[in-house]
Scaffold this motif. Structure first.
Motif, PDB file in Angstrom:
ATOM      1  N   LEU A  81       0.854  -1.188   0.000  1.00  0.00           N
ATOM      2  CA  LEU A  81       0.000   0.000   0.000  1.00  0.00           C
ATOM      3  C   LEU A  81       0.886   1.233   0.000  1.00  0.00           C
ATOM      4  CD1 LEU A  81      -3.086   0.866   0.256  1.00  0.00           C
ATOM      5  CD2 LEU A  81      -2.538   1.334   2.642  1.00  0.00           C
ATOM      6  N   PHE A  82       0.880   1.956  -1.119  1.00  0.00           N
ATOM      7  CA  PHE A  82       1.684   3.167  -1.245  1.00  0.00           C
ATOM      8  C   PHE A  82       0.770   4.390  -1.350  1.00  0.00           C
ATOM      9  CE2 PHE A  82       5.106   0.503  -3.577  1.00  0.00           C
ATOM     10  CZ  PHE A  82       5.577   0.037  -2.346  1.00  0.00           C
ATOM     11  N   GLY A 123       1.202   6.447   2.715  1.00  0.00           N
ATOM     12  CA  GLY A 123       0.079   5.683   2.186  1.00  0.00           C
ATOM     13  C   GLY A 123      -0.969   5.400   3.255  1.00  0.00           C
ATOM     14  N   LEU A 124      -0.525   5.191   4.513  1.00  0.00           N
ATOM     15  CA  LEU A 124      -1.466   4.980   5.623  1.00  0.00           C
ATOM     16  C   LEU A 124      -2.194   6.264   5.989  1.00  0.00           C
ATOM     17  CD1 LEU A 124       0.199   2.739   8.371  1.00  0.00           C
ATOM     18  CD2 LEU A 124      -1.708   2.174   6.870  1.00  0.00           C
ATOM     19  N   MET A 125      -1.492   7.395   5.902  1.00  0.00           N
ATOM     20  CA  MET A 125      -2.071   8.666   6.332  1.00  0.00           C
ATOM     21  C   MET A 125      -3.145   9.168   5.372  1.00  0.00           C
ATOM     22  SD  MET A 125       1.461  10.539   7.504  1.00  0.00           S
ATOM     23  CE  MET A 125       0.716  12.088   7.996  1.00  0.00           C
ATOM     24  N   ALA A 343      -5.357  14.078   4.364  1.00  0.00           N
ATOM     25  CA  ALA A 343      -4.619  13.035   5.078  1.00  0.00           C
ATOM     26  C   ALA A 343      -4.676  13.295   6.569  1.00  0.00           C
ATOM     27  CB  ALA A 343      -3.164  12.997   4.608  1.00  0.00           C
ATOM     28  N   LEU A 344      -4.479  12.240   7.337  1.00  0.00           N
ATOM     29  CA  LEU A 344      -4.431  12.373   8.792  1.00  0.00           C
ATOM     30  C   LEU A 344      -3.135  13.059   9.194  1.00  0.00           C
ATOM     31  CD1 LEU A 344      -6.509   9.998   8.340  1.00  0.00           C
ATOM     32  CD2 LEU A 344      -5.728   9.101  10.543  1.00  0.00           C
ATOM     33  N   SER A 345      -3.165  13.749  10.307  1.00  0.00           N
ATOM     34  CA  SER A 345      -1.932  14.300  10.849  1.00  0.00           C
ATOM     35  C   SER A 345      -1.128  13.178  11.500  1.00  0.00           C
ATOM     36  CB  SER A 345      -2.254  15.384  11.876  1.00  0.00           C
ATOM     37  OG  SER A 345      -2.909  14.805  12.995  1.00  0.00           O
ATOM     38  N   GLN A 346       0.133  13.475  11.809  1.00  0.00           N
ATOM     39  CA  GLN A 346       0.971  12.465  12.455  1.00  0.00           C
ATOM     40  C   GLN A 346       0.397  12.079  13.818  1.00  0.00           C
ATOM     41  OE1 GLN A 346       3.725  13.548  15.141  1.00  0.00           O
ATOM     42  NE2 GLN A 346       3.371  11.400  15.644  1.00  0.00           N
TER      43      GLN A 346
END
Length: 916
Positions: A81-82, A123-125, A343-346
């Motif tokens: 997943l990229f 890719g997760l974010m 995208a989600l933040s860290q």
């Protein structure tokens, strides 16, 4: 490699780790692990617990290495997943390859068919569609199923598909009566035939011929995009309400904000089912809840973070880059600020990961990680270096390991290579046992050769176990390339396309009047009409005025130049009304006819005179071919078979091998070389540039490293003494394969027994160059390689004078190329360059105008900042300067190269992944 996984699971640290996981302790930090150790540890945990795995990596290169190692260790399929490129602008035509690969991985996760997932942190974010929406967008079609064709067509449109007359690309479908053609992501195009409402037949088909190729029994139709308004919670109307409310909020603050008009226009288009590009800018409006790939995981999934500090840095940088990227889009009125969170933040990502058991795997203990650890472990594991092809050094280390009581496990790619490697070790007095089933580990003082391929070697002192890989032992160390001095190019005759192609003083050629000097553009009044004329000065004081409408009659002069006593370039100008130009054209036509007559005679004689018939394939030939690291495509295998058949006939071969860049022409050619050398003949490869000669030399050395084949390269990098020795050895038959540039055409070069001539990039050689070597060896088999054959060569192949093989299928698992077509926009260009540099790549920026190339480079420097290293390369630079720039690019010292079409010379720099 179950035995290896069981051995690793028996280590005290791993047993303690497993107990902590069972007790619910998380996160657990484990230090002392290099990249391959992290894969081995996660594989051992997976083997022992059978838990689903998610491995989080900082970049795509590390993720690919991790996925390869896990596949070898566990024998299970590993999903990737990229991150994908966001498509935020309308009227930008772009490929969706990465998005479709993401959809495929997410579908596998949603269906519970991806027990092992390796993902990059960006890719997760990235936000995506909810799992329930994705499941609802998937359609399964099998023989005997019943469908309402109108309802099925509507669902395909809602799932992101485009209806077309004929299916030509992924994400399209066509419905003609009772026949449905559909091309789903990660699948071949499929034709579904209905009898009334029942699926009667199904089969894959060729989009070029539109003919079926093979039958299938079922098809899973995946959605073609991630933003699917009609399938979202509340449907399209709910999304349009959100867009309308956002527009009303902005109007209250600033009615003249350009985003208001954009929103209203897009709402109208969506309501009327009109196509709208750049739908990613409304992802947050379509799915208000922040959903990412973590929402697809089962609760017992074990998350392993590989190199936590790098992952943390990449997550922060990605969020910052994304915020910087959307700022100009918000200012331009392209993107609404309310929907800019893509995208989600860290911090949000770390919070979501906290709901799962987490392993933090690092080389050294660190306090910088996505999550604070609740338990800390340290493993005693060592990584082993590459031996750079020095088997003597490797053998010495193996003897030391064996003497210390360790068992040595050597992993080879296949059975043939394992047997070859055992022979190489036995020649160095190291006895090794073959274990092709991988059903045991070596005992102390024992060497075992098994099958497999890991990214690096490793040592576990507690297990008294050393693991070596074939590539680690035989691969050459990657060092700096020899400095290349690219040969100055002369382009083919090109018609002028605009006034800007000319500068006052340039030599030009008029079709009817010959060589003159361009003096400029003058506006003249003729017959009461003002028109632009090109002024060309000829010998004496004559001038010719050519109407701008007849620009196609004039071209730049590309012929040779003479020099006067002072060394100044001088070219004789034609005389208007004279006969010199007519005589020159007549002589050129006569010379062309003579050359054509000579070529016809040559080819006729080649067909008439017998050549050498090579022997059928020997065991060494098969061994050489099996040592190829990659899986051949069907086109490659067909081309190889055709070339071998030609070589085994007594008639001299003359074949053109045509295939795109990177499709495997060189491997096909090297197999022909091996066949030639095994029959005691010599082979030669003729290439247009020194850089390409050096690359072929390195490739050939690597491929023939296990065989007694002597390879030499003849180029300007060799000293006069070295060149003389090479010429003597070629004449004596001591050289099996000689690679070179035009140096191969010199009169002093004589082969003892030349059997095969390979011409690479043949379109860059003159006719006389290529035929000169054939004249010297009329009975030589000839193979020509080209991605873009010149019309003469192509005509000879199509007319039957020469044979032709084509490679049209790309290599297996070749990454898709993202292609964007849009108007020039500096902010978009800067964004694309930053994205490439962020993942450690380099960029070509092609600016094919030498006069303004430095100004263009300065503009990029201003946009990107002083931290980005920018270089310039073009054909008017001297060899020393150009060589220096290309070497800096190859060494990674230049990140962005602003260049002309000089980069088409075949220079291979794999790290350059973006071309603008």
């Amino acid at each position: 490699m179950n035995k290896l996984n069981e051995a690793l699971a028996s280590l005290p640290e791993v047993r303690e780790l497993l107990l902590s996981l069972d007790a619910g302790t998380s996160p657990i930090a484990v230090s002392g692990l290099s990249g391959v150790h992290r894969a081995q540890l996660t594989a051992a945990v997976r083997h022992k617990t059978q838990r689903p795995l998610l491995i989080v990596c900082a970049d795509e290169n590390e993720a690919n290495r991790m996925a390869g190692d896990l596949h070898e260790l566990l024998g299970e399929d590993v999903s990737l997943l990229f991150a994908r490129e966001w498509q935020l602008r309308d009227r930008v035509f772009a490929s969706h390859g990465w998005e479709q690969q993401r959809i495929g991985s997410l579908c596998s996760l949603a269906a519970g068919k991806a027990p092992i997932l390796v993902a990059t942190v960006d890719g997760l974010m990235q936000r995506t569609l909810p799992p329930d929406t994705l499941r609802g967008a998937v359609t399964d079609i099998s023989l005997g199923d019943r469908f309402d064709l109108n309802a099925l067509s509507k669902k395909l449109v809602e799932s992101g598909y485009t209806r077309a007359e004929t299916v030509e690309g992924v994400g399209q479908f066509a419905l003609r009566g009772g026949i449905l053609d559909v091309w789903s992501p990660l699948s071949a195009p499929v034709r579904v035939e209905f009898f009334d409402d029942e699926v009667d037949a199904m089969g894959e088909f060729d989009v070029t011929t539109q003919r079926r190729t093979q039958n299938v029994k079922s098809l899973t139709v995946l959605p073609a995009a991630e933003v699917l308004p009609a399938l979202s919670d509340g449907g399209r109307e709910k999304m349009l309400e959100r867009l309308g409310r956002a527009a009303q909020k902005i109007v209250k603050k600033a009615e003249d904000n350009p985003i208001v008009q954009t929103l209203r226009s897009d709402i109208e288009r969506l309501r009327n089912d009109l196509p709208l590009g750049g739908m990613d800018r409304y992802l947050a409006a379509c799915y208000p809840d922040e959903v990412c790939a973590l929402d697809y995981l089962s609760p017992d999934t074990l998350i392993a973070v590989s190199d936590g500090m790098r992952v943390l840095e990449r997550s922060k940088n990605y969020h910052w880059e994304l915020s910087e990227d959307v700022k100009p889009l918000i200012e331009e009125g392209v993107l609404c600020g309310e929907f800019a969170a893509l995208a989600l933040s860290q911090e949000a990502l770390s919070h979501r990961m906290g709901a799962f058991p987490v392993l933090l795997l690092d080389s050294l203990p660190t306090s910088r990680n996505l999550l604070p650890p609740r338990a800390i472990l340290s493993m005693n594991a060592r990584s082993l270096p590459s031996y750079g092809g020095s088997l003597e050094t490797a053998a010495g280390d193996m003897e030391r390991y064996l003497g210390a009581g360790c068992g040595v496990l050597v992993l080879c790619g296949n059975e043939t290579r394992a047997k070859n490697f055992r022979r190489l070790l036995e020649e160095r007095n190291i006895r090794a046992q073959l274990n092709l089933k991988n059903d045991r580990l070596p005992a102390p003082h024992e060497t075992v050769i098994g099958l497999g391929a890991l990214s690096a070697g490793s040592e576990y002192p507690q297990l008294k176990l050393v693991i070596l890989t074939e590539g680690q032992l035989t691969a050459p160390l990657s060092g700096k390339r020899a400095k290349a001095r690219p040969k100055k190019e002369t382009s083919a005759r090109a018609a002028l396309r605009s006034y800007e192609d000319l500068s006052p003083g340039d030599l030009v050629v008029h079709v009817h009047h010959g060589i003159g000097r361009f003096a400029g553009i003058e506006r003249m009044r003729v017959d009461g009409v003002d028109k632009d004329y090109i002024k060309i000065c000829y010998a004496g004081n004559d001038s010719l005025y050519v109407p701008a409408t007849q620009l196609d009659m004039v071209s730049k002069y590309i012929g040779g130049h003479g020099e006067d006593e002072d060394g100044q370039i001088r070219t004789k100008l034609s005389k208007l009304g004279g006969t010199d130009w007519s005589r020159a054209k007549t002589k050129a036509r006569a010379a062309a006819k003579d050359l054509a007559k000579g070529l016809i005679a040559l080819y006729a004689e080649r067909q008439r005179r017998p050549g050498f018939a090579f022997s059928p394939d020997s065991p060494w030939q098969k061994e050489f071919e099996e040592a190829f690291d990659y899986e051949e495509t069907d086109d490659q295998l067909r081309a190889i078979a055709e070339i071998k058949a030609d070589m085994e006939r007594s008639t001299p071969m003359d074949r053109l091998l045509c295939g795109d860049v990177g499709y495997g022409k060189t491997e096909v050619a090297l197999r022909a070389v091996m066949k030639c050398v095994l029959d005691g003949k010599q082979a030669a490869i003729l290439v247009p540039t020194t850089v390409l000669a050096q690359q072929h030399y390195a490739t050939a050395l690597n491929r023939f490293r296990s065989f007694p084949v002597r390879i030499e390269v003849l180029s300007r990098f060799k000293t006069p003494a070295q060149k003389k020795q090479i010429l003597q050895d070629a004449a004596a038959g001591k050289i099996d394969l000689l690679i070179g540039t035009h140096s191969l055409l010199q009169k002093s070069l004589h082969f003892k027994d030349l059997g095969l001539l390979i011409i690479d990039e043949e379109q860059r050689f003159g006719v006389t160059h290529k035929e000169k070597l054939k004249e010297l060896s009329r009975q030589v088999d000839t193979l020509t390689l080209s991605a873009t054959p010149i019309p003469r060569t192509l005509n000879m192949a199509l007319s039957g004078i020469r044979d032709m093989s084509t490679i049209e299928v790309p290599p297996v698992d070749r990454q898709p190329v993202q292609t964007y077509v849009l108007e020039h926009n500096w902010s978009v260009i800067a964004d694309a360059i930053r994205r490439e540099l962020a993942r450690g790549g380099q960029v070509y920026y092609m600016h094919n105008r030498v006069e303004t190339i430095d100004r263009c480079a300065a503009q990029l420097k201003k946009l990107l900042g002083d931290d980005v290293a920018i270089g310039v390369a073009h054909g008017k630079m001297d060899e020393k300067g150009l060589s220096s720039v290309m070497q800096q690019l190859s060494d990674g010292e230049i990140q962005v190269l602003v260049c002309t079409t000089i980069i088409e010379t075949g220079i291979d720099i794999p790290n350059v992944n973006t071309l603008i």
